[in-house]
Design a protein around this motif. Structure first.
Motif, short mmCIF file in Angstrom:
data_model
loop_
_atom_site.label_atom_id
_atom_site.label_comp_id
_atom_site.label_asym_id
_atom_site.label_seq_id
_atom_site.Cartn_x
_atom_site.Cartn_y
_atom_site.Cartn_z
N TYR A 124 0.86 -1.17 0.00
CA TYR A 124 0.00 0.00 0.00
C TYR A 124 0.91 1.23 0.00
CZ TYR A 124 -4.05 -2.91 1.16
OH TYR A 124 -5.05 -3.85 1.13
N LYS A 125 0.64 2.18 -0.88
CA LYS A 125 1.48 3.36 -0.98
C LYS A 125 0.62 4.61 -1.09
CE LYS A 125 5.41 5.28 -3.52
NZ LYS A 125 6.35 5.06 -4.66
N GLN A 126 0.90 5.58 -0.22
CA GLN A 126 0.17 6.84 -0.25
C GLN A 126 0.81 7.76 -1.27
OE1 GLN A 126 -1.12 8.10 3.52
NE2 GLN A 126 -1.83 10.13 2.87
N ILE A 127 0.02 8.22 -2.26
CA ILE A 127 0.58 8.99 -3.38
C ILE A 127 0.13 10.44 -3.38
CG2 ILE A 127 0.90 6.98 -4.86
CD1 ILE A 127 -1.78 7.53 -6.13
N SER A 128 -0.74 10.83 -2.43
CA SER A 128 -1.15 12.23 -2.31
C SER A 128 -1.64 12.48 -0.89
CB SER A 128 -2.25 12.57 -3.33
OG SER A 128 -3.49 12.06 -2.90
N ASN A 129 -2.02 13.74 -0.60
CA ASN A 129 -2.50 14.10 0.73
C ASN A 129 -4.02 14.04 0.86
OD1 ASN A 129 0.10 14.62 1.74
ND2 ASN A 129 0.08 16.68 0.82
N THR B 35 3.10 -4.26 3.23
CA THR B 35 3.63 -2.92 3.49
C THR B 35 2.45 -1.97 3.57
OG1 THR B 35 5.69 -3.38 2.29
CG2 THR B 35 5.13 -1.06 2.67
N LEU B 36 2.25 -1.35 4.73
CA LEU B 36 1.12 -0.46 4.94
C LEU B 36 1.36 0.90 4.30
CD1 LEU B 36 0.37 -1.34 8.69
CD2 LEU B 36 -0.56 -2.39 6.61
N GLY B 37 0.32 1.71 4.29
CA GLY B 37 0.40 3.00 3.59
C GLY B 37 1.45 3.95 4.11
N ASP B 38 1.86 3.81 5.38
CA ASP B 38 2.89 4.69 5.95
C ASP B 38 4.30 4.14 5.77
OD1 ASP B 38 2.60 2.53 7.64
OD2 ASP B 38 2.98 3.69 9.46
N GLY B 39 4.42 2.97 5.13
CA GLY B 39 5.73 2.34 4.95
C GLY B 39 6.05 1.28 5.97
N THR B 40 5.18 1.08 6.97
CA THR B 40 5.40 0.02 7.96
C THR B 40 5.31 -1.35 7.29
OG1 THR B 40 4.57 1.30 9.83
CG2 THR B 40 4.40 -1.09 10.01
#
Length: 374
Positions: free
Chosen positions: A157-162, A184-189
Protein backbone atom coordinates in the motif's frame (compact mmCIF):
# COMPACT_ATOMS: atom_id res chain seq x y z
CA UNK A 1 30.07 -15.04 -11.16
CA UNK A 2 30.22 -15.38 -7.37
CA UNK A 3 32.06 -18.54 -6.31
CA UNK A 4 30.08 -21.06 -4.31
CA UNK A 5 31.38 -21.49 -0.72
CA UNK A 6 33.01 -24.85 -0.06
CA UNK A 7 31.34 -27.32 2.31
CA UNK A 8 33.73 -26.55 5.18
CA UNK A 9 32.61 -22.91 5.20
CA UNK A 10 28.93 -23.81 4.86
CA UNK A 11 29.19 -26.34 7.69
CA UNK A 12 30.93 -23.79 9.91
CA UNK A 13 28.29 -21.13 9.20
CA UNK A 14 25.51 -23.61 9.93
CA UNK A 15 26.92 -24.62 13.31
CA UNK A 16 27.66 -21.02 14.31
CA UNK A 17 24.12 -19.89 13.43
CA UNK A 18 25.47 -17.49 10.75
CA UNK A 19 24.10 -19.26 7.67
CA UNK A 20 21.95 -17.20 5.31
CA UNK A 21 18.96 -18.72 3.52
CA UNK A 22 21.17 -19.15 0.42
CA UNK A 23 23.86 -20.82 2.55
CA UNK A 24 21.30 -23.27 3.93
CA UNK A 25 20.02 -24.13 0.44
CA UNK A 26 23.57 -24.84 -0.76
CA UNK A 27 24.40 -26.72 2.44
CA UNK A 28 21.48 -29.13 2.13
CA UNK A 29 22.17 -29.63 -1.59
CA UNK A 30 25.76 -30.60 -0.79
CA UNK A 31 24.66 -33.01 1.94
CA UNK A 32 22.28 -34.79 -0.43
CA UNK A 33 25.14 -35.45 -2.87
CA UNK A 34 27.64 -36.41 -0.16
CA UNK A 35 28.39 -39.91 1.03
CA UNK A 36 27.28 -40.82 4.54
CA UNK A 37 30.83 -41.68 5.64
CA UNK A 38 32.08 -38.23 4.71
CA UNK A 39 29.26 -36.55 6.62
CA UNK A 40 29.97 -38.72 9.66
CA UNK A 41 33.58 -37.56 9.61
CA UNK A 42 32.55 -33.88 9.55
CA UNK A 43 30.20 -34.33 12.52
CA UNK A 44 32.67 -36.53 14.37
CA UNK A 45 35.42 -33.91 13.98
CA UNK A 46 33.16 -31.05 15.06
CA UNK A 47 31.97 -32.81 18.19
CA UNK A 48 35.54 -33.57 19.26
CA UNK A 49 37.11 -30.18 18.63
CA UNK A 50 38.20 -28.82 21.98
CA UNK A 51 37.11 -25.22 22.60
CA UNK A 52 37.00 -23.06 25.75
CA UNK A 53 33.21 -23.14 25.96
CA UNK A 54 31.01 -23.00 29.07
CA UNK A 55 30.17 -26.25 30.78
CA UNK A 56 26.82 -27.71 29.78
CA UNK A 57 24.84 -30.30 31.68
CA UNK A 58 21.32 -31.19 30.63
CA UNK A 59 19.72 -34.67 30.40
CA UNK A 60 18.12 -33.92 27.03
CA UNK A 61 21.42 -32.76 25.55
CA UNK A 62 23.12 -35.87 26.89
CA UNK A 63 20.47 -37.93 25.11
CA UNK A 64 21.08 -36.07 21.83
CA UNK A 65 24.83 -36.45 22.13
CA UNK A 66 24.51 -40.17 22.84
CA UNK A 67 22.30 -40.60 19.79
CA UNK A 68 24.84 -38.76 17.62
CA UNK A 69 27.59 -41.02 18.94
CA UNK A 70 25.53 -44.11 18.19
CA UNK A 71 24.75 -42.85 14.70
CA UNK A 72 28.44 -42.51 13.86
CA UNK A 73 29.18 -45.97 15.30
CA UNK A 74 31.18 -44.85 18.31
CA UNK A 75 30.76 -45.44 22.03
CA UNK A 76 29.28 -42.58 24.02
CA UNK A 77 31.81 -40.44 25.88
CA UNK A 78 29.77 -38.30 28.23
CA UNK A 79 32.77 -36.22 29.32
CA UNK A 80 32.95 -34.70 25.83
CA UNK A 81 29.56 -33.10 26.36
CA UNK A 82 31.11 -30.81 28.95
CA UNK A 83 33.07 -29.08 26.20
CA UNK A 84 30.02 -28.43 24.00
CA UNK A 85 27.40 -25.71 24.12
CA UNK A 86 23.84 -26.91 23.63
CA UNK A 87 23.65 -25.12 20.30
CA UNK A 88 26.53 -26.92 18.59
CA UNK A 89 25.32 -30.31 19.77
CA UNK A 90 21.74 -29.58 18.74
CA UNK A 91 22.85 -28.21 15.36
CA UNK A 92 24.94 -31.28 14.65
CA UNK A 93 22.01 -33.42 15.74
CA UNK A 94 19.82 -31.60 13.24
CA UNK A 95 22.25 -32.49 10.46
CA UNK A 96 22.17 -36.16 11.43
CA UNK A 97 18.51 -36.51 12.29
CA UNK A 98 16.86 -34.04 9.92
CA UNK A 99 17.71 -35.46 6.49
CA UNK A 100 15.87 -38.21 4.72
CA UNK A 101 18.85 -39.85 3.04
CA UNK A 102 20.25 -40.84 6.46
CA UNK A 103 17.00 -41.95 8.02
CA UNK A 104 13.74 -42.91 6.34
CA UNK A 105 10.21 -42.71 7.65
CA UNK A 106 7.66 -45.37 6.79
CA UNK A 107 5.00 -43.25 5.08
CA UNK A 108 2.57 -45.88 3.87
CA UNK A 109 -0.28 -44.12 5.67
CA UNK A 110 1.05 -40.59 5.15
CA UNK A 111 -0.98 -38.06 3.19
CA UNK A 112 0.72 -35.44 1.10
CA UNK A 113 1.80 -33.02 3.83
CA UNK A 114 4.10 -30.30 2.53
CA UNK A 115 5.71 -27.19 4.04
CA UNK A 116 3.81 -23.91 3.96
CA UNK A 117 4.33 -21.11 1.43
CA UNK A 118 3.62 -17.45 0.78
CA UNK A 119 -0.17 -17.19 0.58
CA UNK A 120 -2.97 -15.17 2.12
CA UNK A 121 -6.43 -13.75 1.50
CA UNK A 122 -7.24 -10.04 1.22
CA UNK A 123 -10.74 -9.22 2.50
CA UNK A 124 -12.44 -6.01 1.32
CA UNK A 125 -16.12 -5.43 2.17
CA UNK A 126 -16.56 -9.17 2.84
CA UNK A 127 -15.16 -10.03 -0.59
CA UNK A 128 -12.03 -12.18 -0.76
CA UNK A 129 -9.03 -11.90 -3.07
CA UNK A 130 -6.43 -14.68 -3.06
CA UNK A 131 -2.83 -13.55 -2.57
CA UNK A 132 0.09 -15.88 -3.29
CA UNK A 133 3.55 -15.92 -4.85
CA UNK A 134 2.00 -15.93 -8.35
CA UNK A 135 -0.29 -12.94 -7.87
CA UNK A 136 0.51 -9.77 -9.80
CA UNK A 137 -2.07 -6.99 -9.84
CA UNK A 138 -2.68 -3.37 -8.87
CA UNK A 139 -5.71 -1.35 -7.78
CA UNK A 140 -6.62 1.85 -5.96
CA UNK A 141 -8.95 1.58 -2.91
CA UNK A 142 -8.82 5.35 -2.27
CA UNK A 143 -7.83 8.47 -4.20
CA UNK A 144 -4.48 8.75 -2.40
CA UNK A 145 -3.62 5.04 -2.23
CA UNK A 146 -2.17 2.65 -4.79
CA UNK A 147 -1.96 -1.07 -4.02
CA UNK A 148 0.34 -3.53 -5.76
CA UNK A 149 0.53 -7.27 -5.26
CA UNK A 150 3.80 -8.84 -6.30
CA UNK A 151 5.06 -12.36 -7.08
CA UNK A 152 7.56 -12.20 -4.24
CA UNK A 153 4.68 -12.81 -1.84
CA UNK A 154 3.87 -9.26 -0.73
CA UNK A 155 1.23 -6.59 -1.03
CA UNK A 156 2.24 -2.92 -0.95
CA UNK A 157 0.00 0.00 0.00
CA UNK A 158 1.48 3.36 -0.98
CA UNK A 159 0.17 6.84 -0.25
CA UNK A 160 0.58 8.99 -3.38
CA UNK A 161 -1.15 12.23 -2.31
CA UNK A 162 -2.50 14.10 0.73
CA UNK A 163 -6.14 13.42 -0.13
CA UNK A 164 -7.73 11.81 2.95
CA UNK A 165 -10.88 10.66 1.17
CA UNK A 166 -11.55 6.99 1.86
CA UNK A 167 -8.40 6.40 3.93
CA UNK A 168 -10.37 5.01 6.88
CA UNK A 169 -11.68 2.07 4.81
CA UNK A 170 -10.58 -1.17 6.49
CA UNK A 171 -8.84 -4.06 4.74
CA UNK A 172 -7.90 -7.41 6.26
CA UNK A 173 -5.12 -9.79 5.26
CA UNK A 174 -5.35 -13.28 6.72
CA UNK A 175 -3.01 -16.24 6.31
CA UNK A 176 -4.26 -19.83 6.39
CA UNK A 177 -2.62 -22.76 8.13
CA UNK A 178 0.56 -23.34 6.11
CA UNK A 179 0.83 -19.74 4.93
CA UNK A 180 2.80 -16.56 5.58
CA UNK A 181 2.66 -13.14 3.95
CA UNK A 182 4.31 -9.72 3.91
CA UNK A 183 2.34 -6.46 3.88
CA UNK A 184 3.63 -2.92 3.49
CA UNK A 185 1.12 -0.46 4.94
CA UNK A 186 0.40 3.00 3.59
CA UNK A 187 2.89 4.69 5.95
CA UNK A 188 5.73 2.34 4.95
CA UNK A 189 5.40 0.02 7.96
CA UNK A 190 6.28 -3.57 7.07
CA UNK A 191 4.31 -6.44 8.58
CA UNK A 192 5.18 -10.14 8.32
CA UNK A 193 2.26 -12.46 9.10
CA UNK A 194 2.99 -15.99 10.25
CA UNK A 195 0.65 -18.92 9.54
CA UNK A 196 -2.95 -18.75 10.80
CA UNK A 197 -2.76 -15.01 11.52
CA UNK A 198 -4.50 -11.82 10.42
CA UNK A 199 -4.21 -8.05 10.43
CA UNK A 200 -6.95 -5.44 10.00
CA UNK A 201 -5.77 -1.96 8.92
CA UNK A 202 -6.99 1.24 7.25
CA UNK A 203 -5.86 1.69 3.64
CA UNK A 204 -4.10 4.90 4.72
CA UNK A 205 -3.30 6.79 7.91
CA UNK A 206 -4.24 10.29 9.00
CA UNK A 207 -5.19 12.04 12.24
CA UNK A 208 -3.67 11.50 15.70
CA UNK A 209 -2.62 7.85 15.50
CA UNK A 210 -2.05 4.80 13.31
CA UNK A 211 -4.13 1.88 14.56
CA UNK A 212 -4.21 -1.76 13.42
CA UNK A 213 -5.58 -5.02 14.88
CA UNK A 214 -3.79 -8.38 14.86
CA UNK A 215 -4.58 -12.00 15.63
CA UNK A 216 -1.97 -14.77 15.71
CA UNK A 217 1.66 -13.82 15.13
CA UNK A 218 3.11 -10.82 13.32
CA UNK A 219 6.48 -9.10 13.07
CA UNK A 220 6.44 -5.31 12.68
CA UNK A 221 8.99 -2.86 11.32
CA UNK A 222 7.18 0.37 12.10
CA UNK A 223 7.89 3.49 10.03
CA UNK A 224 8.94 6.34 12.30
CA UNK A 225 6.47 9.18 12.84
CA UNK A 226 6.75 11.05 16.16
CA UNK A 227 3.51 12.96 15.54
CA UNK A 228 1.44 9.83 14.91
CA UNK A 229 1.98 6.89 17.31
CA UNK A 230 1.48 3.40 15.91
CA UNK A 231 -0.84 1.21 18.00
CA UNK A 232 -1.35 -2.53 17.59
CA UNK A 233 -4.37 -4.04 19.34
CA UNK A 234 -4.29 -7.78 20.01
CA UNK A 235 -6.72 -9.36 22.45
CA UNK A 236 -6.96 -6.98 25.37
CA UNK A 237 -3.45 -5.57 24.86
CA UNK A 238 -2.48 -2.37 23.05
CA UNK A 239 1.16 -2.02 21.94
CA UNK A 240 2.06 1.63 21.39
CA UNK A 241 5.18 2.70 19.46
CA UNK A 242 6.58 5.56 17.39
CA UNK A 243 8.95 3.56 15.20
CA UNK A 244 10.53 0.24 16.13
CA UNK A 245 10.82 -3.51 15.45
CA UNK A 246 8.85 -6.01 17.52
CA UNK A 247 6.96 -9.29 17.40
CA UNK A 248 3.47 -10.06 18.68
CA UNK A 249 2.23 -13.59 19.37
CA UNK A 250 -1.28 -14.29 20.67
CA UNK A 251 -1.63 -18.01 19.91
CA UNK A 252 -1.53 -19.08 23.56
CA UNK A 253 -3.97 -17.84 26.22
CA UNK A 254 -1.82 -14.74 26.53
CA UNK A 255 -0.19 -12.09 24.36
CA UNK A 256 3.59 -12.02 24.09
CA UNK A 257 5.33 -8.92 22.75
CA UNK A 258 9.06 -9.20 21.98
CA UNK A 259 11.07 -6.05 21.31
CA UNK A 260 14.11 -6.01 19.01
CA UNK A 261 14.73 -2.30 18.48
CA UNK A 262 13.46 0.99 19.92
CA UNK A 263 10.88 0.90 22.70
CA UNK A 264 7.22 0.02 23.13
CA UNK A 265 4.58 0.66 25.75
CA UNK A 266 2.26 -2.20 26.66
CA UNK A 267 -1.23 -1.23 27.83
CA UNK A 268 -3.23 -4.06 29.35
CA UNK A 269 -6.31 -3.37 31.47
CA UNK A 270 -5.02 -0.82 34.01
CA UNK A 271 -1.38 -1.90 33.64
CA UNK A 272 1.35 0.00 31.75
CA UNK A 273 4.79 -1.37 30.94
CA UNK A 274 7.72 -0.07 28.86
CA UNK A 275 9.92 -2.67 27.15
CA UNK A 276 13.53 -2.24 26.08
CA UNK A 277 15.27 -4.24 23.31
CA UNK A 278 15.78 -7.88 24.23
CA UNK A 279 12.76 -8.04 26.52
CA UNK A 280 9.39 -9.72 26.11
CA UNK A 281 6.20 -8.70 27.85
CA UNK A 282 3.54 -11.34 28.51
CA UNK A 283 0.00 -10.05 29.07
CA UNK A 284 -2.55 -12.34 30.70
CA UNK A 285 -5.03 -12.44 33.56
CA UNK A 286 -2.17 -11.86 36.00
CA UNK A 287 -1.12 -8.56 34.41
CA UNK A 288 2.12 -7.97 32.49
CA UNK A 289 5.22 -10.10 33.13
CA UNK A 290 8.56 -9.00 31.65
CA UNK A 291 11.30 -11.53 30.80
CA UNK A 292 14.51 -11.61 28.82
CA UNK A 293 13.65 -12.84 25.33
CA UNK A 294 15.24 -15.49 23.12
CA UNK A 295 15.29 -13.06 20.21
CA UNK A 296 17.02 -15.39 17.73
CA UNK A 297 14.40 -18.10 18.22
CA UNK A 298 11.54 -15.60 18.11
CA UNK A 299 12.75 -14.14 14.80
CA UNK A 300 13.60 -17.50 13.24
CA UNK A 301 10.40 -17.94 11.21
CA UNK A 302 10.92 -14.59 9.45
CA UNK A 303 14.23 -16.01 8.19
CA UNK A 304 12.75 -19.31 7.00
CA UNK A 305 13.77 -21.34 10.05
CA UNK A 306 12.37 -23.15 13.06
CA UNK A 307 14.45 -22.67 16.20
CA UNK A 308 13.25 -24.29 19.42
CA UNK A 309 15.52 -23.78 22.41
CA UNK A 310 14.48 -25.96 25.34
CA UNK A 311 10.83 -25.81 24.29
CA UNK A 312 8.09 -28.21 25.47
CA UNK A 313 7.15 -30.77 22.83
CA UNK A 314 3.56 -29.53 22.83
CA UNK A 315 4.72 -26.00 21.91
CA UNK A 316 6.87 -27.43 19.12
CA UNK A 317 3.93 -29.41 17.75
CA UNK A 318 1.63 -26.39 17.86
CA UNK A 319 4.04 -24.35 15.73
CA UNK A 320 4.76 -27.21 13.33
CA UNK A 321 1.05 -27.96 12.94
CA UNK A 322 0.32 -24.39 11.86
CA UNK A 323 3.00 -24.68 9.17
CA UNK A 324 2.48 -28.24 7.93
CA UNK A 325 -1.31 -28.30 8.47
CA UNK A 326 -1.92 -31.28 10.73
CA UNK A 327 -3.77 -31.83 14.00
CA UNK A 328 -2.92 -33.70 17.20
CA UNK A 329 -4.41 -34.57 20.56
CA UNK A 330 -2.93 -32.24 23.17
CA UNK A 331 -3.85 -34.58 26.02
CA UNK A 332 -1.62 -37.34 24.62
CA UNK A 333 1.59 -35.27 24.42
CA UNK A 334 4.19 -36.15 27.09
CA UNK A 335 6.21 -33.55 28.94
CA UNK A 336 9.45 -33.48 26.96
CA UNK A 337 11.65 -30.51 26.05
CA UNK A 338 13.47 -30.12 22.74
CA UNK A 339 16.32 -28.29 21.05
CA UNK A 340 15.68 -28.16 17.29
CA UNK A 341 16.89 -25.97 14.43
CA UNK A 342 15.74 -26.71 10.88
CA UNK A 343 14.75 -25.10 7.62
CA UNK A 344 11.01 -24.43 7.23
CA UNK A 345 11.20 -26.15 3.83
CA UNK A 346 12.23 -29.45 5.44
CA UNK A 347 10.13 -32.39 4.19
CA UNK A 348 7.49 -33.41 6.71
CA UNK A 349 8.68 -37.01 6.93
CA UNK A 350 12.14 -35.73 7.92
CA UNK A 351 10.61 -33.53 10.61
CA UNK A 352 8.79 -36.53 12.03
CA UNK A 353 11.95 -38.61 12.00
CA UNK A 354 13.84 -35.86 13.83
CA UNK A 355 11.11 -35.69 16.47
CA UNK A 356 11.05 -39.46 16.78
CA UNK A 357 14.80 -39.79 17.26
CA UNK A 358 15.24 -36.88 19.68
CA UNK A 359 12.22 -37.77 21.84
CA UNK A 360 12.35 -41.57 21.71
CA UNK A 361 8.65 -41.56 20.76
CA UNK A 362 7.02 -43.24 17.78
CA UNK A 363 4.84 -40.88 15.73
CA UNK A 364 2.10 -41.88 13.32
CA UNK A 365 0.21 -39.69 10.85
CA UNK A 366 -3.21 -40.62 9.46
CA UNK A 367 -5.63 -38.28 7.71
CA UNK A 368 -3.44 -35.30 8.70
CA UNK A 369 -3.74 -36.27 12.38
CA UNK A 370 -0.60 -36.94 14.38
CA UNK A 371 -0.61 -39.50 17.16
CA UNK A 372 1.93 -41.18 19.43
CA UNK A 373 2.05 -44.97 19.39
CA UNK A 374 3.91 -45.52 22.65
Amino acid sequence: MEQKPDFDKLFSRYLSNQATQNDLDLFFQDIKSMGEDKLKNYIDTELRTEEPLPAVSHPHLQHIFTKIEERIDRKPKSKLLLTRTWYKVAAAAAVVFGLSYLMFYNDTNQVNIVPGSSKAVLIINNEEKVLDDKTVSSFSPAAAISVTTAPDGSIIYKQISNDTTGLSALHTVTTPVGGFYKITLGDGTQVFLNAKSSIEFPVGFYGAERHVKVNGEAYFKVAKNKRMPFIVSVGGTDVKVLGTEFMINSFAKQTKTTLFEGSVQLNYLSKRQILIPGEEGISDQNGILVNQADTAATLAWTNGLFVFNDQPLINVLHELSRWYDFTFDEESIPNKRLYIRLNRNTAFKDVLQMLQTTTGLTFKIEERRLSIEN
